[in-house]
Scaffold this motif. Structure first.
Motif, PDB file in Angstrom:
ATOM      1  N   HIS A 234       0.738  -1.213  -0.067  1.00  0.00           N
ATOM      2  CA  HIS A 234       0.000   0.043  -0.082  1.00  0.00           C
ATOM      3  C   HIS A 234       0.855   1.248  -0.050  1.00  0.00           C
ATOM      4  O   HIS A 234       0.575   2.177  -0.911  1.00  0.00           O
ATOM      5  N   ARG A 235       1.994   1.194   0.841  1.00  0.00           N
ATOM      6  CA  ARG A 235       2.938   2.223   0.852  1.00  0.00           C
ATOM      7  C   ARG A 235       3.655   2.660  -0.449  1.00  0.00           C
ATOM      8  O   ARG A 235       3.813   4.043  -0.761  1.00  0.00           O
ATOM      9  N   ILE A 236       4.128   1.488  -1.276  1.00  0.00           N
ATOM     10  CA  ILE A 236       4.960   1.806  -2.410  1.00  0.00           C
ATOM     11  C   ILE A 236       3.964   1.924  -3.608  1.00  0.00           C
ATOM     12  O   ILE A 236       4.466   2.311  -4.552  1.00  0.00           O
ATOM     13  N   ASN A 237       2.643   1.644  -3.490  1.00  0.00           N
ATOM     14  CA  ASN A 237       1.767   1.690  -4.631  1.00  0.00           C
ATOM     15  C   ASN A 237       1.706   2.951  -5.464  1.00  0.00           C
ATOM     16  O   ASN A 237       1.787   3.224  -6.796  1.00  0.00           O
ATOM     17  N   PRO A 238       1.583   4.137  -4.680  1.00  0.00           N
ATOM     18  CA  PRO A 238       1.675   5.474  -5.602  1.00  0.00           C
ATOM     19  C   PRO A 238       2.937   5.526  -6.045  1.00  0.00           C
ATOM     20  O   PRO A 238       2.997   6.164  -7.171  1.00  0.00           O
TER      21      PRO A 238
END
Length: 238
Positions: free
Chosen positions: A31-35
């Motif tokens: 979730h943190r690296i998705n952007p």
């Protein structure tokens, strides 16, 4: 058609399937690296709106949904049935009509729909299969001439063992212990060779870094642990 899958890996992700969309669960790093992943893809390809994309090894659909939110027509494929059901349910709950999911291998889909996608993504997946080169080849067959293929995985060296396994799984507990097997990590040179042999030309490589004190992720040129590769298929490819 399912020969290039490790039953233990499928079982491992199936057991965690209900946690895919919990941003504080074992999938928090995704979730943190998705952007970052999404921004990098758009930086390479331009706007995703109107593009046809297949997300190979989509899991619970975190990246698939994000690309659909940008206006792309996204097909997520995986062999972990419980993960796919979670992805389908979340898409229904979020009202995201631009994404669909199928229980099918990359190789089978490539035989069925060769050259039908503008973009192929395959993130954090090739280090979990018996034959990574076959996945890369399938991705190359799925993409249209001139299209993009995006891959991400883990480098194989002492630093990556210490950071990605000892640090991430046992010290910081960012991931469940046993998530990765060091022997399956792939050096950039090995992945690049597989891409070229499949008819893909590497365009850009980026490394992904993490600061455990600030809990911040960012992209840079250091590919010693986590890294991403962007490739293009020859526009004149048959």
């Amino acid at each position: 058609m399912h020969a290039n899958a490790d039953p233990k890996e499928l079982a491992k992700f199936s057991e965690l399937a209900h946690k895919w969309w919990d941003p504080e669960s074992e999938f928090r790093p995704l979730h943190r690296i998705n952007p970052l992943r999404l921004g990098w893809i758009e930086q390479c390809t331009g706007p995703l709106a109107g593009r046809r994309i297949v997300d190979v090894g989509c899991g619970g659909g975190i990246l698939s949904e994000a690309m659909a939110q940008r206006g792309a027509e996204v097909l997520g494929v995986d062999l972990a049935e419980r993960s796919l059901k979670v992805a389908q349910l979340h898409a229904l709950e979020s009202g995201q009509a631009g994404v669909s999911y199928r229980l099918v291998s990359a190789e089978a889909l490539a035989a069925e729909q060769p050259g039908q996608f503008d973009i192929v993504t395959c993130m954090e997946m090739v280090e979990h299969v018996p034959d990574p080169a076959a996945i890369v080849d399938a991705c190359a067959r799925l993409v249209k001439p001139g299209g993009w293929v995006f891959l991400s995985t883990l480098n194989r060296n002492l630093k990556s063992f210490l950071f990605a396994i000892v640090g991430a799984e046992y010290v910081l507990k960012l991931l469940p212990a046993g998530t990765h097997e060091y022997a399956k990590f792939i050096r950039p040179s090995e992945l690049m060779r597989a891409c070229r042999e499949a008819g893909l030309t590497p365009q850009q490589t980026r490394g992904m870094q993490y600061n455990p004190l600030t809990q911040r992720y960012w992209l840079n040129d250091d590919t010693s642990v986590n890294y991403l590769v962007a490739c293009r298929k020859d526009p004149d490819a048959a």
